[in-house]
Design a protein around this motif. Structure first.
Motif, PDB file in Angstrom:
ATOM      1  N   ASN A 441       0.851  -1.189   0.000  1.00  0.00           N
ATOM      2  CA  ASN A 441       0.000   0.000   0.000  1.00  0.00           C
ATOM      3  C   ASN A 441       0.886   1.238   0.000  1.00  0.00           C
ATOM      4  N   TYR A 442       0.806   2.037  -1.048  1.00  0.00           N
ATOM      5  CA  TYR A 442       1.597   3.269  -1.086  1.00  0.00           C
ATOM      6  C   TYR A 442       1.069   4.292  -0.093  1.00  0.00           C
ATOM      7  N   GLY A 443      -0.212   4.232   0.196  1.00  0.00           N
ATOM      8  CA  GLY A 443      -0.811   5.130   1.173  1.00  0.00           C
ATOM      9  C   GLY A 443      -1.845   4.383   1.974  1.00  0.00           C
ATOM     10  N   SER A 444      -2.215   4.927   3.108  1.00  0.00           N
ATOM     11  CA  SER A 444      -3.236   4.297   3.943  1.00  0.00           C
ATOM     12  C   SER A 444      -4.571   5.007   3.703  1.00  0.00           C
ATOM     13  N   ASP A 445      -4.907   5.962   4.545  1.00  0.00           N
ATOM     14  CA  ASP A 445      -6.191   6.636   4.399  1.00  0.00           C
ATOM     15  C   ASP A 445      -6.270   7.438   3.096  1.00  0.00           C
ATOM     16  N   GLN A 446      -5.154   8.044   2.705  1.00  0.00           N
ATOM     17  CA  GLN A 446      -5.154   8.873   1.510  1.00  0.00           C
ATOM     18  C   GLN A 446      -3.999   8.480   0.600  1.00  0.00           C
ATOM     19  N   PRO A 447      -4.183   8.639  -0.715  1.00  0.00           N
ATOM     20  CA  PRO A 447      -3.086   8.326  -1.635  1.00  0.00           C
ATOM     21  C   PRO A 447      -2.050   9.434  -1.637  1.00  0.00           C
ATOM     22  N   PRO A 448      -0.802   9.116  -2.001  1.00  0.00           N
ATOM     23  CA  PRO A 448       0.199  10.174  -2.175  1.00  0.00           C
ATOM     24  C   PRO A 448      -0.190  11.090  -3.335  1.00  0.00           C
ATOM     25  N   THR A 449       0.457  12.238  -3.414  1.00  0.00           N
ATOM     26  CA  THR A 449       0.250  13.113  -4.563  1.00  0.00           C
ATOM     27  C   THR A 449       0.676  12.374  -5.826  1.00  0.00           C
ATOM     28  N   ALA A 450       0.196  12.856  -6.953  1.00  0.00           N
ATOM     29  CA  ALA A 450       0.494  12.188  -8.222  1.00  0.00           C
ATOM     30  C   ALA A 450       1.992  12.066  -8.458  1.00  0.00           C
ATOM     31  N   ALA A 451       2.731  13.126  -8.158  1.00  0.00           N
ATOM     32  CA  ALA A 451       4.179  13.097  -8.382  1.00  0.00           C
ATOM     33  C   ALA A 451       4.864  12.076  -7.478  1.00  0.00           C
ATOM     34  N   HIS A 452       4.467  12.067  -6.222  1.00  0.00           N
ATOM     35  CA  HIS A 452       5.103  11.121  -5.296  1.00  0.00           C
ATOM     36  C   HIS A 452       4.686   9.693  -5.599  1.00  0.00           C
ATOM     37  N   LEU A 453       3.438   9.505  -6.004  1.00  0.00           N
ATOM     38  CA  LEU A 453       2.985   8.171  -6.365  1.00  0.00           C
ATOM     39  C   LEU A 453       3.767   7.652  -7.577  1.00  0.00           C
ATOM     40  N   ALA A 454       3.995   8.507  -8.541  1.00  0.00           N
ATOM     41  CA  ALA A 454       4.771   8.101  -9.715  1.00  0.00           C
ATOM     42  C   ALA A 454       6.197   7.722  -9.321  1.00  0.00           C
ATOM     43  N   ALA A 455       6.779   8.498  -8.406  1.00  0.00           N
ATOM     44  CA  ALA A 455       8.133   8.188  -7.953  1.00  0.00           C
ATOM     45  C   ALA A 455       8.159   6.854  -7.207  1.00  0.00           C
ATOM     46  N   TYR A 456       7.152   6.619  -6.376  1.00  0.00           N
ATOM     47  CA  TYR A 456       7.049   5.339  -5.674  1.00  0.00           C
ATOM     48  C   TYR A 456       6.972   4.173  -6.663  1.00  0.00           C
ATOM     49  N   LYS A 457       6.129   4.334  -7.665  1.00  0.00           N
ATOM     50  CA  LYS A 457       5.942   3.236  -8.613  1.00  0.00           C
ATOM     51  C   LYS A 457       7.199   2.987  -9.437  1.00  0.00           C
ATOM     52  N   ASN A 458       7.973   4.022  -9.663  1.00  0.00           N
ATOM     53  CA  ASN A 458       9.257   3.837 -10.332  1.00  0.00           C
ATOM     54  C   ASN A 458      10.202   2.998  -9.475  1.00  0.00           C
ATOM     55  N   VAL A 459      10.163   3.225  -8.168  1.00  0.00           N
ATOM     56  CA  VAL A 459      10.977   2.414  -7.260  1.00  0.00           C
ATOM     57  C   VAL A 459      10.561   0.949  -7.345  1.00  0.00           C
ATOM     58  N   ALA A 460       9.241   0.702  -7.298  1.00  0.00           N
ATOM     59  CA  ALA A 460       8.744  -0.671  -7.358  1.00  0.00           C
ATOM     60  C   ALA A 460       9.138  -1.343  -8.667  1.00  0.00           C
ATOM     61  N   THR A 461       9.048  -0.614  -9.766  1.00  0.00           N
ATOM     62  CA  THR A 461       9.424  -1.178 -11.067  1.00  0.00           C
ATOM     63  C   THR A 461      10.905  -1.523 -11.102  1.00  0.00           C
ATOM     64  N   ALA A 462      11.737  -0.625 -10.597  1.00  0.00           N
ATOM     65  CA  ALA A 462      13.178  -0.871 -10.592  1.00  0.00           C
ATOM     66  C   ALA A 462      13.545  -2.089  -9.745  1.00  0.00           C
ATOM     67  N   LEU A 463      12.728  -2.371  -8.741  1.00  0.00           N
ATOM     68  CA  LEU A 463      12.993  -3.513  -7.866  1.00  0.00           C
ATOM     69  C   LEU A 463      12.297  -4.787  -8.346  1.00  0.00           C
ATOM     70  N   HIS A 464      11.636  -4.725  -9.504  1.00  0.00           N
ATOM     71  CA  HIS A 464      10.934  -5.882 -10.063  1.00  0.00           C
ATOM     72  C   HIS A 464       9.897  -6.421  -9.078  1.00  0.00           C
ATOM     73  N   TRP A 465       9.209  -5.507  -8.413  1.00  0.00           N
ATOM     74  CA  TRP A 465       8.183  -5.896  -7.436  1.00  0.00           C
ATOM     75  C   TRP A 465       7.144  -6.774  -8.125  1.00  0.00           C
ATOM     76  N   GLN A 466       6.926  -7.972  -7.591  1.00  0.00           N
ATOM     77  CA  GLN A 466       6.100  -8.939  -8.310  1.00  0.00           C
ATOM     78  C   GLN A 466       4.660  -9.023  -7.805  1.00  0.00           C
ATOM     79  N   ASN A 467       4.325  -8.249  -6.791  1.00  0.00           N
ATOM     80  CA  ASN A 467       3.009  -8.366  -6.162  1.00  0.00           C
ATOM     81  C   ASN A 467       2.134  -7.166  -6.506  1.00  0.00           C
ATOM     82  N   PRO A 468       0.805  -7.304  -6.338  1.00  0.00           N
ATOM     83  CA  PRO A 468      -0.072  -6.152  -6.567  1.00  0.00           C
ATOM     84  C   PRO A 468       0.264  -4.987  -5.636  1.00  0.00           C
ATOM     85  N   THR A 469      -0.180  -3.807  -6.019  1.00  0.00           N
ATOM     86  CA  THR A 469      -0.060  -2.619  -5.171  1.00  0.00           C
ATOM     87  C   THR A 469      -1.392  -1.883  -5.178  1.00  0.00           C
TER      88      THR A 469
END
Length: 859
Positions: A441-469
């Motif tokens: 979960n990138y966020g709990s009650d509220q999602p991160p801002t669009a920019a921060h969410l994109a940065a988070y997802k880039n981290v997950a992609t670089a790490l070959h994260w294999q599970n849903p988010t």
């Protein structure tokens, strides 16, 4: 002194993996735990360059053992005592307005050709200046969840004493830093968990070090493709070429081998990826109740320079969406099978203390309640818990915490943006290798801002994260979140979970919801003085939610208890009634979520699993691991094959939580008046229970002539007449109803069920026998309870340490809080560790709602 790394043979410790060739550098990892000292930086003029010199005097400092927060160290040393009792925590001053020094010495391994030394910090909070042997390694190591690593080869004293000095700046109060945050479930900790809260390691390698091995799984039919990744680091100032090779092994399975040559520039860190390895008919990892959590072993080496090994599972989690009541909800599949999430929100001790026994007890209790999921809302970094979850088939649902700087990200500084991304990268690296991790979960009650969410997802992609988010887990903030967090967070009558017109009822997927849960009296006595146990007052409420929050009392729970079971007259009376209320509410919660699984309900997280300190709010079992009504209500509801009652429609459901269909079953429903047990209704129907599904099997009609409080008994038997499930409900001709008044944490009851008929039950004189067997360090007690006459209601057998002692905990029972009719008997087994008897003889204590308390020795 620290554990010493003196030579290769002495590197074979439980805390590290050792591998080396016939000559050259030693390879290993030693956790630096003992010999540390702590003191406030206030009034100490010496600098880190001085404090980190070998032989620096620490007279007057507080000895500590790592890992430790500041407060945990001061409590361990007796500076502050019994801080969890009463309101003693208020006597601890604010510890965040000053910096704190941690200092220790250790002996490093002797030098060898190509030897490289590394310092690794798995948890510094919140920022730190780090010094080794008079040299500053980092002037600003920042981020509670960010890992920090240093090549200290040029600074180390090989084969000799070394000194570390770490100046810690605590996080800010009110969750203003990207640190741990307990939001509203207990008072803030006076030090905000400042310190070296997670492990600190001294590693030794050759010129090439390996980091973070990982196996990504892709399933296709009866085969799997495994992609192995590992990072390689060149610790030298010149290019290096090495062979990185590895094996995947499992007893009884063919060994899989792979290798490639890798060239690294000076100082370079590079990810090494291997071609996918095709495996036919792999042995899959399955969650609890679905199958066996099978694990493979991955071992990778860079020649003789370094070796790393992990356990991993061949499994695949996927997600899907289903619209229920106009909202899109996330569901999950494991190895192609839909799985209902049934879990609780885990929290560590308020001072972030844990040990192997505590971690094992948490996992055992999760399984003991029939749950399959632990949510980690910001409680990240307890990697031993991850390992145990892997081995026991308990799924992990990690993510960042709500209601803090983590979600107030629109105003982050540049430093906070860097800390957030490094924190995610550090924690995802630790979690991605674990079979138990099924999402993030990138966020709990509220999602991160669009920019921060994109940065988070880039981290997950670089790490070959294999599970849903998920972007977050609350549809009120993000309609496409996939999970809801609409409450309630205080007590509600059991009917709420079944009434799908209510926001918090059992439809869709919930990230969290729960109720107050006062623990049994025996636990209350451990943290409240007699005068504070009754009547309920300020000290009792101090152990509810955060002071001055809407959860700083448990009035909704107490109102329900008094109006449904009769006004409590003492702490003991309150406890016996609260156990009933906890049981019925928690049982109904999990039953409602299970009844329509994969059709209208896809998963639920009960808030909370446990407590960070002795608490009366939000738990399925209390701080001391004493299992109470909530624990046993959950356990009853999640039986592998279970029969349950819908308070809203009077429907009866059979739920099969396994992957094997059951046929030839018979469901029986009977209704009894109280106090005479006159049967007013009975019916039986044949049942086939499909695998991994809930099935409505009958409806109890509206009945007349019932007593004000009555009993419903549901039984499920197999073709041979053996009980598969036996479930007793107590309810009323004046049922619980809900008003139209609601908010984010409560739906206000309108009418309360009249359950006071239970108070008029005649005394039942239950008989008991108890025998034990001892196997190694573990004891198993077989308890037989018999009821010669009358109704024995809500009977609680307990194994105690001595006659009149406390219940032995942690403990596992096959059943508890049982109700049985005249002439019936039941057999229950209890399992615990001999050491937890504290040298006392075990006794069996039996009590019940209408059963006088008695004890007998266990033979």
């Amino acid at each position: 002194m620290f554990r010493r790394v003196l030579a290769l043979l002495l590197l074979i410790f439980a805390t590290g993996v050792v591998s080396t060739g016939s000559a050259g550098a030693a390879v290993g990892s030693t956790e630096l735990t003992a010999g540390w000292a702590l003191r406030s930086a206030t009034g100490l003029a010496d600098t880190g360059a001085t404090i980190s010199q070998v032989g620096y005097g620490t007279a007057g400092w507080q000895p500590v053992t790592l890992p430790s927060t500041v407060l945990a160290g001061l409590v361990a040393g007796g500076v502050y005592q019994n801080v969890y009792f009463g309101q003693n925590l208020k006597n601890v001053p604010d510890l965040t307005g000053q910096d704190w020094w941690f200092r220790g010495e250790f002996t490093a391994a002797a030098s060898a050709p190509g030897q490289v030394y590394w310092l690794r910090f798995k948890g510094l909070s919140y920022r730190a200046q780090i010094w080794l042997n008079g040299v500053q390694l980092d002037a600003n190591a920042v981020g509670t969840f960010a890992n920090h690593e240093y090549n200290v080869t040029s600074v180390i004293n090989p084969g000799a004493a070394n000194a570390l000095a770490i100046k810690v700046t605590p996080p800010a109060h009110d969750c203003k830093d990207l640190s741990t945050c307990t939001v509203d479930w207990n008072p803030e900790v006076p030090d905000m968990n400042a310190g070296l809260w997670n492990s600190t390691f001294l590693d030794t390698t050759g010129p090439v070090a390996l980091r973070d091995p990982y196996v990504k799984t892709t399933l296709s039919g009866t085969a799997a493709d495994l992609t192995v990744y590992v990072d390689a680091i060149n610790a030298t100032n010149a290019p290096v070429t090495t062979t990185v090779s590895g094996t995947i092994t499992k007893t009884g399975q063919t060994t899989l081998s792979f290798s490639q040559n890798v060239t690294l520039n000076a100082g370079e860190r590079k990810e090494v990826a291997f071609a996918p390895i095709h495996v036919t008919n792999p042995v899959l990892w399955w969650p609890y109740q679905f199958g066996s959590p099978e694990l493979y072993r991955l071992t990778v080496s860079a020649g003789t320079s370094d070796t790393k090994a992990i356990d991993f599972g061949i499994r695949q989690f996927t997600d899907y969406r289903t619209t229920v009541n106009g909202t899109s909800f996330a569901g999950y599949k494991v190895n192609g099978q839909p799985i209902l999430l049934r879990g609780g929100g885990y929290v560590w001790d308020m001072m972030q203390r844990w040990d192997a026994k505590t971690n094992a007890a948490h996992i055992a209790y999760v399984k003991g309640m029939g749950l399959n999921t632990i949510r980690l809302e910001g409680t990240l970094g307890n990697e031993e818990l991850y390992d145990l979850a892997d081995r026991n088939g308990i799924m992990i649902m990690p993510g960042f915490v709500c209601c803090s700087a983590w979600e107030n990200d629109s105003s982050w500084t540049a430093e906070q943006e860097q800390v957030a991304q490094k924190s995610l990268e550090s924690q995802m690296r630790a979690l991605r290798q674990h079979a138990a991790t099924f999402m993030w979960n990138y966020g709990s009650d509220q999602p991160p801002t669009a920019a921060h969410l994109a940065a988070y997802k880039n981290v997950a992609t670089a790490l070959h994260w294999q599970n849903p988010t998920l972007d977050n887990v609350a549809t009120w903030a993000n309609p496409d979140a996939g999970m809801k967090m609409d409450g309630p967070y205080v007590w509600e009558p059991p009917v709420l979970w079944w009434d799908q017109s209510r926001a918090g009822s059992a439809f869709g997927t919930t990230g969290e919801e729960g109720t107050e849960s006062p623990p049994p009296l025996e636990s209350l006595e451990r943290f409240l003085a007699p005068a504070d146990q009754w009547p309920i007052g300020a000290t009792f409420n101090y152990h509810a939610g955060k002071p001055r929050s809407v959860f700083d009392n448990i009035t909704p729970f107490t109102d329900g208890l008094n109006k449904r079971y009769g006004i409590a007259t003492s702490a003991a009376d309150y406890s016996r009634k609260s156990e009933l209320q906890n049981y019925e509410n928690t049982r109904s919660f999990f039953e409602a979520w299970s009844a329509k699984q994969h059709v209208q309900s896809f998963g639920s997280i009960f808030w909370m699993l446990n407590n960070a300190w002795p608490s009366v709010h939000w738990n399925l079992y209390d701080y001391y691991f004493k299992p109470g009504g909530g624990y046993f209500g959950a356990r009853k509801a999640t039986e592998p094959v279970h029969i349950s009652y819908d308070y809203f429609t009077r429907n009866v459901h059979v739920v099969n939580s396994t992957l094997t269909a059951r046929s030839g079953l018979t469901a029986t429903a009977a209704v009894y008046n109280l106090p005479d047990l006159t049967q007013k209704y009975s019916t039986s129907v044949p049942v086939t229970a499909p695998a991994n599904a809930g099935t409505q099997v009958l409806t109890i009609p509206a009945l007349t002539g019932l007593s004000g409080t009555y009993l419903i008994r549901l039984q499920l038997k197999d073709a041979a007449g053996a009980k598969v499930s036996d479930n007793v409900y107590w309810y009323s001709t004046s049922p619980d109803t809900l008003s139209n008044k609601s908010n984010w944490y409560r739906s206000t009851p309108k009418n309360y069920a009249n359950l006071t008929g239970l108070n008029g039950l005649a005394t039942a004189n239950v008989t008991a026998t108890a025998t034990r067997t001892v196997s190694g360090t573990q004891e198993t007690v077989t308890i037989t309870l018999a009821n010669p006459a009358g109704l024995a209601f809500f009977v609680r057998p307990e194994i105690t340490a001595g006659n009149g002692g406390r219940e032995v905990v942690p403990v596992s029972y096959t059943d508890n809080y049982v109700t049985f009719w005249p002439g019936e008997s039941t057999t229950i087994t209890a399992v615990y560790q001999t050491a937890d008897l504290g040298g006392q003889q075990p006794y069996l204590r039996v009590r019940g709602y209408n059963v006088p308390t008695f004890s007998i020795p266990v033979s």
